[in-house]
Design a protein around this motif. Sequence first.
Motif, mmCIF file in Angstrom:
data_model
loop_
_atom_site.group_PDB
_atom_site.id
_atom_site.type_symbol
_atom_site.label_atom_id
_atom_site.label_comp_id
_atom_site.label_asym_id
_atom_site.label_seq_id
_atom_site.Cartn_x
_atom_site.Cartn_y
_atom_site.Cartn_z
ATOM 1 N N ARG A 99 26.992 -2.911 -86.172
ATOM 2 C CA ARG A 99 27.606 -1.602 -86.436
ATOM 3 C C ARG A 99 28.427 -1.627 -87.717
ATOM 4 N N LEU A 100 27.808 -2.059 -88.786
ATOM 5 C CA LEU A 100 28.488 -2.149 -90.082
ATOM 6 C C LEU A 100 28.816 -0.758 -90.594
ATOM 7 N N LYS A 101 30.014 -0.634 -91.181
ATOM 8 C CA LYS A 101 30.452 0.666 -91.684
ATOM 9 C C LYS A 101 30.650 0.613 -93.196
ATOM 10 N N ALA A 102 30.452 1.729 -93.840
ATOM 11 C CA ALA A 102 30.622 1.802 -95.298
ATOM 12 C C ALA A 102 32.033 1.365 -95.681
ATOM 13 N N GLY A 103 32.116 0.594 -96.739
ATOM 14 C CA GLY A 103 33.413 0.152 -97.244
ATOM 15 C C GLY A 103 33.929 -1.128 -96.613
ATOM 16 N N GLU A 104 33.231 -1.664 -95.599
ATOM 17 C CA GLU A 104 33.726 -2.869 -94.922
ATOM 18 C C GLU A 104 33.638 -4.100 -95.815
ATOM 19 N N ARG A 105 34.581 -5.017 -95.566
ATOM 20 C CA ARG A 105 34.543 -6.359 -96.163
ATOM 21 C C ARG A 105 34.060 -7.282 -95.054
ATOM 22 N N ILE A 106 32.899 -7.897 -95.250
ATOM 23 C CA ILE A 106 32.271 -8.694 -94.192
ATOM 24 C C ILE A 106 32.166 -10.151 -94.621
ATOM 25 N N LEU A 107 32.662 -11.047 -93.772
ATOM 26 C CA LEU A 107 32.562 -12.485 -94.042
ATOM 27 C C LEU A 107 31.651 -13.096 -92.985
ATOM 28 N N PHE A 108 30.629 -13.810 -93.437
ATOM 29 C CA PHE A 108 29.637 -14.370 -92.521
ATOM 30 C C PHE A 108 29.957 -15.820 -92.181
ATOM 31 N N LYS A 109 30.147 -16.050 -90.881
ATOM 32 C CA LYS A 109 30.313 -17.423 -90.403
ATOM 33 C C LYS A 109 28.968 -17.900 -89.873
ATOM 34 N N THR A 110 28.426 -18.931 -90.482
ATOM 35 C CA THR A 110 27.126 -19.477 -90.069
ATOM 36 C C THR A 110 27.305 -20.951 -89.722
ATOM 37 N N ARG A 111 26.193 -21.606 -89.459
ATOM 38 C CA ARG A 111 26.286 -23.043 -89.184
ATOM 39 C C ARG A 111 26.748 -23.813 -90.424
ATOM 40 N N ASN A 112 26.735 -23.166 -91.603
ATOM 41 C CA ASN A 112 27.204 -23.850 -92.818
ATOM 42 C C ASN A 112 28.626 -24.382 -92.656
ATOM 43 N N SER A 113 29.483 -23.565 -92.011
ATOM 44 C CA SER A 113 30.896 -23.946 -91.908
ATOM 45 C C SER A 113 31.069 -25.267 -91.169
ATOM 46 N N SER A 114 30.240 -25.477 -90.123
ATOM 47 C CA SER A 114 30.400 -26.706 -89.346
ATOM 48 C C SER A 114 29.467 -27.826 -89.801
ATOM 49 N N VAL A 115 28.355 -27.489 -90.461
ATOM 50 C CA VAL A 115 27.354 -28.509 -90.806
ATOM 51 C C VAL A 115 27.338 -28.832 -92.307
ATOM 52 N N SER A 116 27.148 -27.800 -93.154
ATOM 53 C CA SER A 116 26.885 -28.057 -94.580
ATOM 54 C C SER A 116 28.056 -28.732 -95.293
ATOM 55 N N TRP A 117 29.272 -28.235 -95.028
ATOM 56 C CA TRP A 117 30.429 -28.818 -95.730
ATOM 57 C C TRP A 117 30.666 -30.263 -95.340
ATOM 58 N N LYS A 118 30.176 -30.667 -94.136
ATOM 59 C CA LYS A 118 30.446 -32.037 -93.673
ATOM 60 C C LYS A 118 29.436 -33.040 -94.230
ATOM 61 N N LYS A 119 28.360 -32.548 -94.855
ATOM 62 C CA LYS A 119 27.362 -33.473 -95.402
ATOM 63 C C LYS A 119 27.965 -34.219 -96.596
ATOM 64 N N PRO A 120 27.433 -35.418 -96.884
ATOM 65 C CA PRO A 120 28.030 -36.207 -97.973
ATOM 66 C C PRO A 120 27.849 -35.565 -99.352
ATOM 67 N N ALA A 121 26.816 -34.734 -99.503
ATOM 68 C CA ALA A 121 26.577 -34.094 -100.804
ATOM 69 C C ALA A 121 25.976 -32.716 -100.559
ATOM 70 N N PHE A 122 25.696 -32.006 -101.640
ATOM 71 C CA PHE A 122 25.180 -30.640 -101.579
ATOM 72 C C PHE A 122 24.051 -30.493 -100.560
ATOM 73 N N ASP A 123 24.154 -29.469 -99.718
ATOM 74 C CA ASP A 123 23.158 -29.204 -98.670
ATOM 75 C C ASP A 123 22.208 -28.104 -99.148
ATOM 76 N N ARG A 124 20.967 -28.468 -99.418
ATOM 77 C CA ARG A 124 19.992 -27.475 -99.905
ATOM 78 C C ARG A 124 19.524 -26.535 -98.806
ATOM 79 N N ASP A 125 19.747 -26.900 -97.549
ATOM 80 C CA ASP A 125 19.227 -26.111 -96.426
ATOM 81 C C ASP A 125 20.289 -25.221 -95.799
#
Length: 211
Positions: A99-125
């Motif tokens: 139910r997105l509304k016009a003018g909203e600021r939306i921040l997406f939490k995905t598995r990146n937050s828990s998985v990608s940042w913890k990898k030893p180097a840049f995560d291409r996936d």
Amino acid sequence: MNNPWMDVSVPIDSRMHGWPENPPTFVSMHLGTAKGDVCNVSAIQISSHAGTHMDSPFHFLPGAPTLDDIPWDAVIGPARVVEIRDREAIRPVELKKMRLKAGERILFKTRNSSVSWKKPAFDRDFVYIAKEGAQYLVDRGIQTVGVDYLSVGGFYKDGIETHHILLGARVWIIEGLNLSAVKPGAYDLVCMPIKLAQGDGAPARCLLRKR
Ligand SMILES: [Zn+2]
């Protein structure tokens, strides 16, 4: 002391993840009290798209607005953190339930937050916004989009397309958030990119406070 603000930016140091084709980050102690200098002064070399940062339309579109032109309402005000279950991309099928509304600021939490940042180097996936998802966000009139890794578009797919769709519609983009400690819900957002003149992008400090 009670501090209701959560820092959702990533630390800047020489070990941080960086986009493969961008210049790497170097931070070193130029002057240091530990080696007898009168004060501590760091030398930094950094990409305009390192870590937690913003993209201006000029990042992909010649002649388009730069960070000098940012409307501060885009990055200061109410924002919504939404959780994405898709492990590959942010697509209309999930966005339609929000139910997105016009003018909203939306921040997406995905598995990146828990998985990608913890990898030893840049995560291409990392999880990215599919071009159809980007178009859906534009059609809903979203003002600001934040993602929890280094690009709104994918490494292998939709990297250029998703940027063109969002920036072409003057949606302001925050990339490189770490939302691992943040639950989905309503927040106040403050995100301040540094004042890089005619910036195509710039590192930013981003804070959230529960509403
Ligand atoms: Zn970008």
